[in-house]
Motif scaffolding. Structure first.
Motif, short mmCIF file in Angstrom:
data_model
loop_
_atom_site.label_atom_id
_atom_site.label_comp_id
_atom_site.label_asym_id
_atom_site.label_seq_id
_atom_site.Cartn_x
_atom_site.Cartn_y
_atom_site.Cartn_z
N ILE A 17 0.85 -1.20 0.00
CA ILE A 17 0.00 0.00 0.00
C ILE A 17 0.87 1.24 0.00
CG2 ILE A 17 -1.63 1.35 1.38
CD1 ILE A 17 -2.91 -1.35 2.23
N VAL A 18 1.88 1.28 0.86
CA VAL A 18 2.78 2.44 0.93
C VAL A 18 3.56 2.60 -0.38
CG1 VAL A 18 4.82 3.40 2.09
CG2 VAL A 18 2.95 2.42 3.44
N LEU A 19 4.08 1.51 -0.91
CA LEU A 19 4.82 1.56 -2.17
C LEU A 19 3.92 2.07 -3.30
CD1 LEU A 19 7.41 0.87 -3.79
CD2 LEU A 19 6.41 -1.40 -4.16
N PHE A 20 2.70 1.57 -3.38
CA PHE A 20 1.78 2.00 -4.43
C PHE A 20 1.33 3.44 -4.21
CE2 PHE A 20 0.18 -1.90 -6.82
CZ PHE A 20 1.39 -2.57 -6.65
N PHE A 21 1.25 3.89 -2.95
CA PHE A 21 0.92 5.29 -2.67
C PHE A 21 2.02 6.19 -3.25
CE2 PHE A 21 1.49 9.02 0.09
CZ PHE A 21 0.26 9.65 -0.12
N ILE A 22 3.26 5.83 -2.98
CA ILE A 22 4.39 6.61 -3.51
C ILE A 22 4.36 6.61 -5.04
CG2 ILE A 22 6.92 6.69 -3.68
CD1 ILE A 22 6.90 5.55 -0.75
#
Length: 170
Positions: A17-22
């Motif tokens: 989720i964090v990687l895709f947010f970035i």
């Protein structure tokens, strides 16, 4: 493929989720720079949109309903597809997700070229984000993960819009 849409979110899913947010923020910035170079104008009076109800709708209700509508049935109906077919479903679900966002934002402003560029930018950005959300659903088997990422991206957009509008010198 999607055995559970609301299963537990493991640390690996949170990392995705964090990687895709970035990645989503990066896509938005990159395409925004290209659109600005092409003459897109974003100086619109949208202060009236910053009501508490509107912000809650954008951050909570839209991610919930849009993920249920755009990712839920599409990936449920097409589970078990070949990789090529799944990529096509991802692509078209992104386009189907992107077009309404462009139309809703600027439906009455198509006649002015800078606004056309802005509409196209909105469609491209949201299509890419739709594909990103679809990939997250496939990788995690969780519609909840896509809802959380969608809410994070919308929160970021509301925050940046708020900063731009309320810190701009009149």
């Amino acid at each position: 493929m999607i055995e559970t849409w609301f299963g537990p979110l493991t640390i690996e899913i949170w990392r995705l989720i964090v990687l895709f947010f970035i990645a989503g923020v990066g896509i938005n910035i990159f395409i925004g720079i290209i659109a600005d170079k092409c003459g897109a104008k974003g100086e619109e009076k949208i202060k009236s949109n910053f009501t508490v109800l509107h912000v809650l709708e954008v951050i909570i209700l839209a991610p919930l309903l849009e993920e249920l509508f755009f990712r839920g049935p599409i990936f449920w109906f097409f589970k078990g597809l070949s990789l090529t077919s799944l990529l096509m479903v991802l692509f078209w679900s992104g386009i189907i997700f992107g077009v309404p966002h462009g139309i809703i934002i600027d439906k009455n402003r198509w006649k002015i070229l800078p606004n056309r560029i802005r509409i196209i930018k909105t469609i491209i950005v949201t299509a890419f984000l739709g594909i990103l959300l679809g990939i997250l659903v496939i990788l995690t088997n969780s519609l909840l993960a896509a809802m959380i990422l969608h809410a994070m991206l919308n929160s970021f957009a509301v925050f940046v819009s708020f900063l731009i509008i309320y810190t701009k010198k009149s």
